[in-house]
Scaffold this motif. Structure first.
Motif: not given
Length: 236
Positions: A6-10, A97, A16, A101
């Protein structure tokens, strides 16, 4: 074993962020890397394989987040106060965050946390800062005093992210219902800090296990022995 990337903008880190997750079901374990380690470190060094039976049986789902140590505690290019603030942003990312999840994906509102070496610091610090959402703390050769990482300069962010500083005065009742294991070894460079933290917990009458492995050192082989043993203690 199921593996997902998983990769997301924090927004808390303003960058990222990457993570690996192993398993489809089971009790959630947040497993931190060692100092400046990456999200794939536990896989590369065989720690995930060591815990593979628990993952394959659907007993544990392992979340391996990246670290920000190079921008926080290990960043000698910025003042100590900025190092501590950068870590605080990491803590807020984990709590606001990543934790929601994990709860949404697993249905568990409390999690287990673990880590080796400096990852043990991250696990303990997160557990003691957020005891309401941590049911188990498994520290494998952890360190718990980050004074040297800030040149012994303290502000509130340093104090409240330094377990040996803030834990003695922490009276959160959830600390007394957490399962805590402090793993170390006869010839481990972190043995002294583990004994110190055990003393703090003992003085507060917080139940825990100081596990000192005989004839072992501070390295991956002993951690691969410890983690499966500690996972067997989880009661979902």
């Amino acid at each position: 074993m199921t593996e997902n990337y998983y990769k997301w903008h924090s927004p808390h880190l303003n960058r990222e962020f990457e993570m690996l997750v192993f398993g489809d079901s089971g009790y959630p374990l947040l497993l931190f890397p060692t100092s400046m380690g990456r999200y794939y470190e536990s896989k590369d060094f065989g720690l995930i394989d060591a815990a593979g039976w628990f993952v394959d049986q659907g007993l544990v789902r392992i979340y391996c987040p990246d670290s920000v140590d190079a921008n926080s505690w290990y960043n000698k290019n910025v003042p100590p106060a900025e190092r501590a603030y950068n870590h605080l942003c990491y803590d807020q990312m984990l709590a606001n965050e990543l934790l929601p999840r994990i709860t949404a994906e697993t249905g568990h509102e409390r999690i287990a946390v673990a880590g080796c070496s400096f990852g043990g610091y991250h696990a303990a610090n997160f557990a003691f800062r957020h005891p309401a959402v941590v049911s188990y703390l498994f520290s494998l050769s952890g360190i718990f005093d980050i004074a040297q990482r800030v040149d012994h300069q303290f502000d509130d962010n340093v104090y409240f992210n330094n377990p040996v500083s803030f834990l003695p005065d922490n009276e959160d009742e959830d600390l007394w219902r957490m399962g805590i294991v402090l793993g170390t070894a006869d010839h481990d460079v972190t043995r002294g800090q583990n004994e110190q933290l055990s003393g703090i917990l003992g003085a507060k009458k917080i139940s825990h296990w100081l596990d000192v492995r005989p004839n072992r050192v501070h390295d991956w082989p002993v951690w691969k022995e410890m983690l499966p043993h500690y996972l067997s203690l989880i009661k979902a």
